[in-house]
Design a protein around this motif. Structure first.
Motif, PDB file in Angstrom:
ATOM      1  N   MET A   1      21.742  21.124  13.894  1.00  0.00           N
ATOM      2  CA  MET A   1      22.484  20.815  15.112  1.00  0.00           C
ATOM      3  C   MET A   1      23.827  21.551  15.146  1.00  0.00           C
ATOM      4  N   ARG A   2      24.447  21.646  13.932  1.00  0.00           N
ATOM      5  CA  ARG A   2      25.744  22.328  13.885  1.00  0.00           C
ATOM      6  C   ARG A   2      25.581  23.790  14.291  1.00  0.00           C
ATOM      7  N   GLY A   3      24.452  24.435  13.854  1.00  0.00           N
ATOM      8  CA  GLY A   3      24.203  25.821  14.220  1.00  0.00           C
ATOM      9  C   GLY A   3      24.023  25.983  15.718  1.00  0.00           C
ATOM     10  N   LEU A   4      23.303  25.058  16.342  1.00  0.00           N
ATOM     11  CA  LEU A   4      23.113  25.112  17.798  1.00  0.00           C
ATOM     12  C   LEU A   4      24.432  24.956  18.524  1.00  0.00           C
ATOM     13  N   ALA A   5      25.258  24.073  18.011  1.00  0.00           N
ATOM     14  CA  ALA A   5      26.560  23.853  18.656  1.00  0.00           C
ATOM     15  C   ALA A   5      27.405  25.128  18.609  1.00  0.00           C
ATOM     16  N   VAL A   6      27.350  25.814  17.463  1.00  0.00           N
ATOM     17  CA  VAL A   6      28.103  27.065  17.332  1.00  0.00           C
ATOM     18  C   VAL A   6      27.581  28.109  18.316  1.00  0.00           C
ATOM     19  N   VAL A   7      26.247  28.203  18.435  1.00  0.00           N
ATOM     20  CA  VAL A   7      25.634  29.161  19.367  1.00  0.00           C
ATOM     21  C   VAL A   7      26.043  28.857  20.797  1.00  0.00           C
ATOM     22  N   PHE A   8      25.951  27.572  21.185  1.00  0.00           N
ATOM     23  CA  PHE A   8      26.329  27.187  22.548  1.00  0.00           C
ATOM     24  C   PHE A   8      27.803  27.491  22.819  1.00  0.00           C
ATOM     25  N   ARG A   9      28.654  27.217  21.806  1.00  0.00           N
ATOM     26  CA  ARG A   9      30.075  27.484  21.972  1.00  0.00           C
ATOM     27  C   ARG A   9      30.325  28.988  22.140  1.00  0.00           C
ATOM     28  N   ASP A  10      29.636  29.790  21.327  1.00  0.00           N
ATOM     29  CA  ASP A  10      29.786  31.241  21.441  1.00  0.00           C
ATOM     30  C   ASP A  10      29.306  31.745  22.795  1.00  0.00           C
ATOM     31  N   LEU A  11      28.168  31.195  23.255  1.00  0.00           N
ATOM     32  CA  LEU A  11      27.644  31.608  24.554  1.00  0.00           C
ATOM     33  C   LEU A  11      28.603  31.211  25.670  1.00  0.00           C
ATOM     34  N   THR A  12      29.182  30.027  25.545  1.00  0.00           N
ATOM     35  CA  THR A  12      30.137  29.567  26.558  1.00  0.00           C
ATOM     36  C   THR A  12      31.374  30.460  26.588  1.00  0.00           C
ATOM     37  N   GLN A  13      31.888  30.804  25.395  1.00  0.00           N
ATOM     38  CA  GLN A  13      33.055  31.677  25.331  1.00  0.00           C
ATOM     39  C   GLN A  13      32.743  33.066  25.898  1.00  0.00           C
ATOM     40  N   GLN A  14      31.525  33.565  25.580  1.00  0.00           N
ATOM     41  CA  GLN A  14      31.138  34.874  26.093  1.00  0.00           C
ATOM     42  C   GLN A  14      31.037  34.848  27.614  1.00  0.00           C
ATOM     43  N   ARG A  15      30.453  33.761  28.147  1.00  0.00           N
ATOM     44  CA  ARG A  15      30.328  33.627  29.593  1.00  0.00           C
ATOM     45  C   ARG A  15      31.707  33.547  30.250  1.00  0.00           C
ATOM     46  N   GLN A  16      32.618  32.823  29.623  1.00  0.00           N
ATOM     47  CA  GLN A  16      33.971  32.723  30.166  1.00  0.00           C
ATOM     48  C   GLN A  16      34.683  34.069  30.151  1.00  0.00           C
ATOM     49  N   LEU A  17      34.488  34.826  29.055  1.00  0.00           N
ATOM     50  CA  LEU A  17      35.095  36.160  28.974  1.00  0.00           C
ATOM     51  C   LEU A  17      34.532  37.080  30.046  1.00  0.00           C
ATOM     52  N   GLU A  18      33.211  37.017  30.267  1.00  0.00           N
ATOM     53  CA  GLU A  18      32.581  37.848  31.290  1.00  0.00           C
ATOM     54  C   GLU A  18      33.086  37.464  32.682  1.00  0.00           C
ATOM     55  N   GLN A  19      33.230  36.148  32.927  1.00  0.00           N
ATOM     56  CA  GLN A  19      33.732  35.706  34.226  1.00  0.00           C
ATOM     57  C   GLN A  19      35.180  36.145  34.429  1.00  0.00           C
ATOM     58  N   GLU A  20      35.981  36.061  33.348  1.00  0.00           N
ATOM     59  CA  GLU A  20      37.372  36.491  33.434  1.00  0.00           C
ATOM     60  C   GLU A  20      37.462  37.999  33.674  1.00  0.00           C
ATOM     61  N   ARG A  21      36.606  38.761  32.984  1.00  0.00           N
ATOM     62  CA  ARG A  21      36.582  40.214  33.165  1.00  0.00           C
ATOM     63  C   ARG A  21      36.176  40.556  34.602  1.00  0.00           C
ATOM     64  N   ALA A  22      35.193  39.842  35.130  1.00  0.00           N
ATOM     65  CA  ALA A  22      34.750  40.085  36.504  1.00  0.00           C
ATOM     66  C   ALA A  22      35.862  39.776  37.501  1.00  0.00           C
ATOM     67  N   ARG A  23      36.633  38.708  37.234  1.00  0.00           N
ATOM     68  CA  ARG A  23      37.762  38.374  38.123  1.00  0.00           C
ATOM     69  C   ARG A  23      38.813  39.474  38.088  1.00  0.00           C
ATOM     70  N   HIS A  24      39.083  39.995  36.878  1.00  0.00           N
ATOM     71  CA  HIS A  24      40.071  41.068  36.757  1.00  0.00           C
ATOM     72  C   HIS A  24      39.627  42.316  37.526  1.00  0.00           C
ATOM     73  N   VAL A  25      38.347  42.652  37.388  1.00  0.00           N
ATOM     74  CA  VAL A  25      37.820  43.814  38.109  1.00  0.00           C
ATOM     75  C   VAL A  25      37.925  43.601  39.607  1.00  0.00           C
ATOM     76  N   GLU A  26      37.579  42.400  40.064  1.00  0.00           N
ATOM     77  CA  GLU A  26      37.649  42.106  41.496  1.00  0.00           C
ATOM     78  C   GLU A  26      39.094  42.169  42.001  1.00  0.00           C
ATOM     79  N   GLU A  27      40.026  41.624  41.206  1.00  0.00           N
ATOM     80  CA  GLU A  27      41.439  41.675  41.597  1.00  0.00           C
ATOM     81  C   GLU A  27      41.947  43.110  41.637  1.00  0.00           C
ATOM     82  N   LEU A  28      41.514  43.936  40.667  1.00  0.00           N
ATOM     83  CA  LEU A  28      41.925  45.338  40.643  1.00  0.00           C
ATOM     84  C   LEU A  28      41.375  46.083  41.848  1.00  0.00           C
ATOM     85  N   GLN A  29      40.113  45.840  42.175  1.00  0.00           N
ATOM     86  CA  GLN A  29      39.517  46.493  43.343  1.00  0.00           C
ATOM     87  C   GLN A  29      40.228  46.069  44.624  1.00  0.00           C
TER      88      GLN A  29
END
Length: 257
Positions: A1-29
Motif C-alpha cells: 500500500m505504501r508503494g501505491l501511495a508513493v506512485v499516486f503522489r508522484d503521479l499527482t505531482q507530475q499532473r500538477q507540474l504539467e498543469q502549471e506548465r500549461a498555464r505558464h505557456v498559455e499566459e505567455l501566449q
C-alpha cells in the motif's frame, strides 16, 4: 500500500507540474498576443501624426533654407531627419507585429524568384555601392511569399550596408538538408564579434553607434521571427573585418507550425 501511495503522489505531482506548465505557456501566449496587438495599434496610430510632422518639417526646410541663420537651418535639418527616422522605426515595428498576426497561409514559393525581386528593388543601392551579388541555384519552399521577400531583403540589405572599404560582395546560396534547406547570405563586410551574436536578433539592438549606419535596429528581429514562423532556425557566423554569414533553415514541405 505504501508503494501505491508513493506512485499516486508522484503521479499527482507530475499532473500538477504539467498543469502549471500549461498555464505558464498559455499566459505567455496571451502576453505575446497582447504585446503584438499593442505594437500594432501603437505603430498604426502613430503613422498619421508622424507623416504630418515629417511633411511640415520638409516644407520648413524647403521654404526657409538659407533665409534664416545657419543655426536655424541646422535645427530644421535635425527635426526633419528625426521625423524620417521615427517613420522608419514605426513602419518596422508595424512589420514586426504583423509577422504572426497578418501572415498569409503557406504555399509553394520559388525562392530564386523572390531573391531576383529583392535585387531588382535594390538596383539603385547596388549601383551606388558597386556591389556584386552572386545568386546560386535556389529551391522552391513552402512559405509566405511576402514574408520571405522581407526576409531576403533584410539579410541582403544588411550584407550590402555593412561593407568595409572594398565594394560589397554578397553570395546567396542554399543546400539541401534531411529536413529542409539551409540558406546562406555571405558577405565580405566589416563582420561582428560573435560574443554579441544573440543580441543582434533582439529588437532595437545595435553593435554600432546610432547614425553610423542607417536602420531602425528591428530588421534582424523581423528576420528571426519570420524564420521561426516557418519552422526554421537562424544564426550567424562572422570574423571581425572578414565578413559575415547569416544562415537559416526552411522546411521543404509542410504548413505553418
Amino acid at each position: 500500500m505504501r508503494g501505491l501511495a508513493v506512485v499516486f503522489r508522484d503521479l499527482t505531482q507530475q499532473r500538477q507540474l504539467e498543469q502549471e506548465r500549461a498555464r505558464h505557456v498559455e499566459e505567455l501566449q496571451r502576453s505575446n498576443a497582447e504585446l503584438e496587438q499593442f505594437a500594432y495599434v501603437a505603430s498604426h496610430d502613430l503613422q498619421e501624426p508622424l507623416r504630418m510632422v515629417a511633411n511640415y518639417t520638409e516644407l520648413l526646410a524647403e521654404r526657409y533654407r538659407g533665409r534664416l541663420d545657419e543655426r536655424a537651418d541646422k535645427y530644421i535639418h535635425y527635426a526633419a531627419d528625426g521625423a524620417r527616422r521615427m517613420q522608419r522605426l514605426v513602419a518596422d515595428l508595424l512589420a514586426y507585429s504583423r509577422v504572426g498576426s497578418q501572415g498569409k497561409p503557406f504555399a509553394p514559393v520559388d525562392s530564386g524568384s523572390v531573391v531576383r525581386r529583392v535585387l531588382h528593388g535594390m538596383k539603385h543601392l547596388i549601383r551606388e555601392t558597386a556591389a556584386q551579388v552572386e545568386v546560386g541555384e535556389l529551391p522552391a519552399v513552402q512559405g509566405d511569399e511576402g514574408q520571405l521577400l522581407q526576409l531576403f531583403r533584410n539579410l541582403i540589405g544588411n550584407a550590402i550596408k555593412f561593407h568595409g572599404e572594398a565594394p560589397p560582395r554578397v553570395q546567396v546560396r542554399a543546400e539541401p538538408l534531411a529536413s529542409g534547406w539551409r540558406f546562406e547570405v555571405i558577405d565580405n563586410g566589416i563582420g561582428l564579434d560573435l560574443r554579441y551574436a544573440d543580441r543582434i536578433f533582439m529588437m532595437f539592438q545595435r553593435l554600432h553607434e546610432l547614425g553610423r549606419y542607417d536602420g531602425s535596429g528591428i530588421g534582424l528581429a523581423i528576420a528571426k521571427r519570420i524564420v521561426e514562423r516557418h519552422g526554421g532556425t537562424i544564426g550567424v557566423d562572422s570574423v571581425p573585418g572578414h565578413g559575415t554569414t547569416f544562415f537559416f533553415t526552411l522546411p521543404k514541405t509542410g504548413g505553418e507550425p
